[in-house]
Scaffold this motif. Structure first.
Motif, PDB file in Angstrom:
ATOM      1  N   THR A  82     -92.684-102.728  65.613  1.00 53.43           N
ATOM      2  CA  THR A  82     -92.757-103.121  64.206  1.00 53.43           C
ATOM      3  C   THR A  82     -94.122-102.739  63.629  1.00 53.43           C
ATOM      4  O   THR A  82     -94.419-103.055  62.500  1.00 53.43           O
ATOM      5  N   LEU A 120     -88.430-102.095  62.104  1.00 51.91           N
ATOM      6  CA  LEU A 120     -88.570-102.847  60.856  1.00 51.91           C
ATOM      7  C   LEU A 120     -87.243-103.440  60.381  1.00 51.91           C
ATOM      8  O   LEU A 120     -87.200-104.509  59.782  1.00 51.91           O
ATOM      9  N   SER A 135     -86.293-106.681  58.153  1.00 51.83           N
ATOM     10  CA  SER A 135     -85.848-106.549  56.758  1.00 51.83           C
ATOM     11  C   SER A 135     -84.336-106.670  56.605  1.00 51.83           C
ATOM     12  O   SER A 135     -83.846-107.004  55.533  1.00 51.83           O
ATOM     13  N   VAL A 144     -82.488-104.234  56.429  1.00 50.73           N
ATOM     14  CA  VAL A 144     -82.039-103.002  55.781  1.00 50.73           C
ATOM     15  C   VAL A 144     -81.986-101.881  56.821  1.00 50.73           C
ATOM     16  O   VAL A 144     -82.958-101.633  57.523  1.00 50.73           O
ATOM     17  N   VAL A 152     -92.203-105.840  53.390  1.00 45.09           N
ATOM     18  CA  VAL A 152     -90.878-105.636  53.993  1.00 45.09           C
ATOM     19  C   VAL A 152     -89.867-105.295  52.891  1.00 45.09           C
ATOM     20  O   VAL A 152     -89.649-106.099  51.988  1.00 45.09           O
ATOM     21  N   PRO A 153     -89.271-104.102  52.955  1.00 46.00           N
ATOM     22  CA  PRO A 153     -88.238-103.774  51.978  1.00 46.00           C
ATOM     23  C   PRO A 153     -86.943-104.476  52.349  1.00 46.00           C
ATOM     24  O   PRO A 153     -86.482-104.359  53.476  1.00 46.00           O
ATOM     25  N   THR A 154     -86.382-105.250  51.446  1.00 44.58           N
ATOM     26  CA  THR A 154     -85.173-105.997  51.804  1.00 44.58           C
ATOM     27  C   THR A 154     -83.944-105.483  51.067  1.00 44.58           C
ATOM     28  O   THR A 154     -82.884-106.079  51.145  1.00 44.58           O
ATOM     29  N   GLY A 155     -84.098-104.392  50.368  1.00 43.64           N
ATOM     30  CA  GLY A 155     -82.952-103.873  49.637  1.00 43.64           C
ATOM     31  C   GLY A 155     -83.249-103.835  48.157  1.00 43.64           C
ATOM     32  O   GLY A 155     -83.594-102.805  47.612  1.00 43.64           O
ATOM     33  N   ILE A 186     -95.967-100.967  53.782  1.00 45.52           N
ATOM     34  CA  ILE A 186     -94.827-101.427  54.566  1.00 45.52           C
ATOM     35  C   ILE A 186     -95.254-101.671  56.010  1.00 45.52           C
ATOM     36  O   ILE A 186     -96.027-100.890  56.583  1.00 45.52           O
ATOM     37  N   MET A 187     -94.754-102.741  56.577  1.00 46.68           N
ATOM     38  CA  MET A 187     -95.009-103.086  57.974  1.00 46.68           C
ATOM     39  C   MET A 187     -94.808-101.865  58.873  1.00 46.68           C
ATOM     40  O   MET A 187     -93.749-101.242  58.820  1.00 46.68           O
ATOM     41  N   GLN A 221     -83.251-111.862  54.525  1.00 45.17           N
ATOM     42  CA  GLN A 221     -82.159-110.902  54.709  1.00 45.17           C
ATOM     43  C   GLN A 221     -80.927-111.309  53.907  1.00 45.17           C
ATOM     44  O   GLN A 221     -79.942-110.596  53.875  1.00 45.17           O
TER      45      GLN A 221
END
Lengths: 91, 153
Positions: free
Chosen positions: A56, A71, A75, A77, B55-58, B90-91, B126
């Protein structure tokens, strides 16, 4: 028995979250594997015998082992794609 | 079991326009209330620089800033929503960025606890429905109740 190393940057938090999900994934797919965790800075000393690294954090060095970015376990995603990549390496 | 929450650490529609401003705004509450030591804000900045937490979650970006447990006296979870998105790295990336609207501050004084809190927050972010609810929040009271009912810690 396959060996998977899950690495994160600072502490062991994101890698623990990812490692738990990877253990469940491998169990579902009947893959016998030892999933352990470390910091990215410890990869060099722990990589011996490893089949796959999931991280990560950023991994720049080439350890001669496939590296998959985990990741998606945080996330949500692209999770299916990441799971598929992991299974492809280990199957 | 919601002693992780404090209404002072719920900051809605903040006009903070940089990661530094975000860390100063919410981090100073941690320090003022005695939950973290005086180095906490600097700790957040340094940690984010080395190990980014975007963190991109959508639909929206979420950031999960934290420090080493040694900075924290009493474990707390903070929530900040932003009026305008702020770029976080981003992580796991050196250069990729994500526009963040929601910040969860993970202030844990113990590593094991941090893992449990992170695991819970990860489950929540999420869920698109939960994120939608976060973005609709208007009052601290509403936010507190939403967190209290979802953070089963």
């Amino acid at each position: 028995m396959k060996k998977v190393l899950v690495a994160c940057g600072g502490a062991v938090a994101t890698s623990t979250v990812a490692a738990n999900k990877i253990r469940a994934l491998l169990k579902e797919n009947n893959i016998d594997a030892d999933v352990s965790q470390c910091r990215v800075s410890e990869l060099g000393s722990k990589v011996s015998g490893t089949d796959l690294i999931v991280t990560t954090a950023k991994v720049d060095k080439d350890y001669g082992v496939p590296v998959i970015h985990g990741l998606a376990f945080i996330s949500g995603v692209g999770l299916d794609k990441t799971k598929k990549e992991i299974l492809e390496v280990l199957q | 079991m919601n002693n992780y929450l404090d209404k002072g650490l719920i900051l809605l529609n903040s006009s903070a326009d940089s990661t530094a401003a975000i860390f100063e705004e919410i981090g100073s509450v941690m320090i003022t209330k005695g939950y973290a030591n005086s180095e906490y804000v600097e700790g957040l900045k340094a940690r984010e620089k080395e190990f980014p937490t975007g963190v991109p979650t959508g639909v929206i970006g979420v950031a999960l800033p934290h420090t080493d447990a040694s900075y924290v006296n009493e474990s707390k979870i903070g929530l900040m929503t932003l009026k305008e998105p702020v770029s976080f790295r981003i992580m796991g990336s050196d250069s990729d960025e994500i526009e963040v609207k929601v910040v969860f501050l993970l202030g844990c004084s113990d590593g094991e606890e941090h893992i449990q809190v992170l695991q819970k927050i990860v489950e929540l972010v999420q869920q698109q429905a939960f994120l939608d609810q976060l973005l609709q929040l208007q009052t601290v009271e509403e936010a507190y109740q939403l967190l209290e009912s979802n953070l089963d810690l």
